[in-house]
Design an enzyme around this catalytic site. Structure first.
Site, short mmCIF file in Angstrom:
data_model
loop_
_atom_site.label_atom_id
_atom_site.label_comp_id
_atom_site.label_asym_id
_atom_site.label_seq_id
_atom_site.Cartn_x
_atom_site.Cartn_y
_atom_site.Cartn_z
N GLY A 1 0.65 -1.33 0.53
CA GLY A 1 -0.04 0.24 -0.20
C GLY A 1 0.74 1.86 0.01
N GLN B 1 3.14 10.26 1.71
CA GLN B 1 4.24 9.55 1.92
C GLN B 1 5.43 10.10 0.49
OE1 GLN B 1 2.43 5.78 2.38
NE2 GLN B 1 4.48 5.28 3.76
N CYS C 1 5.62 -0.45 7.20
CA CYS C 1 5.87 0.86 6.68
C CYS C 1 6.23 1.35 5.94
CB CYS C 1 5.11 2.14 8.01
SG CYS C 1 4.90 4.15 6.85
N LEU C 2 6.08 1.87 4.88
CA LEU C 2 7.99 2.14 4.25
C LEU C 2 8.15 3.70 4.51
CD1 LEU C 2 5.80 1.41 0.20
CD2 LEU C 2 7.74 0.00 2.14
N HIS D 1 -4.81 1.92 7.89
CA HIS D 1 -3.28 2.14 8.01
C HIS D 1 -3.51 2.97 7.00
CE1 HIS D 1 1.26 1.11 7.99
NE2 HIS D 1 1.10 2.22 7.40
N GLU D 2 -3.44 2.86 5.56
CA GLU D 2 -3.50 3.72 5.18
C GLU D 2 -4.30 4.73 4.49
OE1 GLU D 2 -0.61 3.76 3.25
OE2 GLU D 2 -0.34 1.23 3.31
N HIS E 1 -2.59 7.32 6.83
CA HIS E 1 -1.51 8.27 6.53
C HIS E 1 -2.03 9.56 6.24
CE1 HIS E 1 2.21 6.17 6.86
NE2 HIS E 1 1.37 4.92 6.26
O1 K1U Z 1 3.90 2.62 4.13
C1 K1U Z 1 3.39 1.82 3.50
O2 K1U Z 1 2.23 2.65 4.49
C2 K1U Z 1 2.98 0.46 3.21
C3 K1U Z 1 2.34 -0.17 3.97
C4 K1U Z 1 0.96 -1.55 4.28
C5 K1U Z 1 1.00 -1.58 5.61
C6 K1U Z 1 1.61 -2.83 5.53
C7 K1U Z 1 1.58 -4.32 6.45
C8 K1U Z 1 0.40 -3.64 7.66
C9 K1U Z 1 -0.20 -2.59 6.80
C10 K1U Z 1 0.13 -1.64 6.11
C11 K1U Z 1 3.96 -1.77 3.95
O3 K1U Z 1 3.63 -2.15 2.42
S1 K1U Z 1 5.18 -2.54 4.37
C12 K1U Z 1 5.57 -4.14 3.20
C13 K1U Z 1 4.94 -4.48 3.58
O4 K1U Z 1 4.19 -4.89 4.23
C14 K1U Z 1 5.53 -5.83 2.52
C15 K1U Z 1 5.84 -5.91 1.64
C16 K1U Z 1 6.69 -6.70 0.54
C17 K1U Z 1 6.31 -7.53 0.58
C18 K1U Z 1 4.69 -7.66 1.52
C19 K1U Z 1 4.28 -7.07 2.38
ZN ZN Z 2 2.83 3.24 6.23
#
Ligand code: K1U
Ligand code: ZN
Length: 169
Positions: free
Chosen positions: A46, A51, A94-95, A136-137, A140
């Site tokens: 996401g 971001q 979270c990225l 979560h998004e 943000h």
């Molecule tokens: O930064 C963000 O908002 C994105 C975040 C979304 C998220 C992940 C987990 C729970 C709630 C929201 C991510 O994508 S973190 C990376 C991640 O979860 C992932 C990366 C590669 C493969 C699978 C998952």
């Molecule tokens: Zn995030």
């Protein structure tokens, strides 16, 4: 399409409240295309526009597994119409807080309203990872990060770890 830079903590721009989108037009679709490309490259599941430093109420997401075809989704001006009383824990990442994962408890199910890529009004129920990710998004969009749901000690440790890693890079 273009890759955009993902902002990380403690950048103050992540605390901004994002503004509603006026029109779903080609300019917004180009932004959503860039967001999706940036999210896939990270990689993530996401991404909210804030971001990448664009404080507009726009989210992209793809919850398809690695072995499945891509399934991009777009949420413009999303609203939560209803949240369940029951909650569920999920290990979130979270990225914008790279390499930090911790458990957050959120409503297990939500009902959503949003505009899609074509500007059509959609109402949809979410549960499981979809419910976790959209909440979560949408946090943000209010300037809230998942670490804001943790204790002050955990939050401060997380920010310090990200700052140290950024300095070493
Ligand atoms: O930064 C963000 O908002 C994105 C975040 C979304 C998220 C992940 C987990 C729970 C709630 C929201 C991510 O994508 S973190 C990376 C991640 O979860 C992932 C990366 C590669 C493969 C699978 C998952
Ligand atoms: Zn995030």
């Amino acid at each position: 399409m273009a890759l955009r830079e993902i902002i990380t903590v403690p950048d103050a721009r992540l605390k901004q409240v994002s503004a509603p989108v006026e029109t779903v037009d080609d300019v917004l679709r180009a932004l959503m295309d860039d967001m999706l490309e940036t999210m896939y490259a990270a990689p993530g599941i996401g991404l909210a526009a804030v971001q990448i430093g664009v404080p507009q109420r726009v989210i992209v997401m793809d919850l398809a597994r690695a072995e499945e075809d891509k399934a991009p989704r777009y949420f413009v001006n999303p609203e939560i119409l209803w949240s369940s009383e029951d909650t569920a824990p999920y290990e979130e990442g979270c990225l914008s807080v790279p390499d930090i994962y911790d458990e957050v408890e959120r409503p297990a199910r939500v009902k959503l309203r949003y505009l899609n890529y074509h500007g059509e009004l959609i109402e949809e129920d979410a549960e499981g990872v979809f419910a976790v990710c959209i909440q979560h998004e949408m946090d943000h969009l209010e300037g809230v990060l998942f670490i804001d749901h943790l204790s002050r000690l955990k939050r401060e440790r997380a920010v310090a770890k990200v700052k140290k890693a950024a300095k070493a890079a």
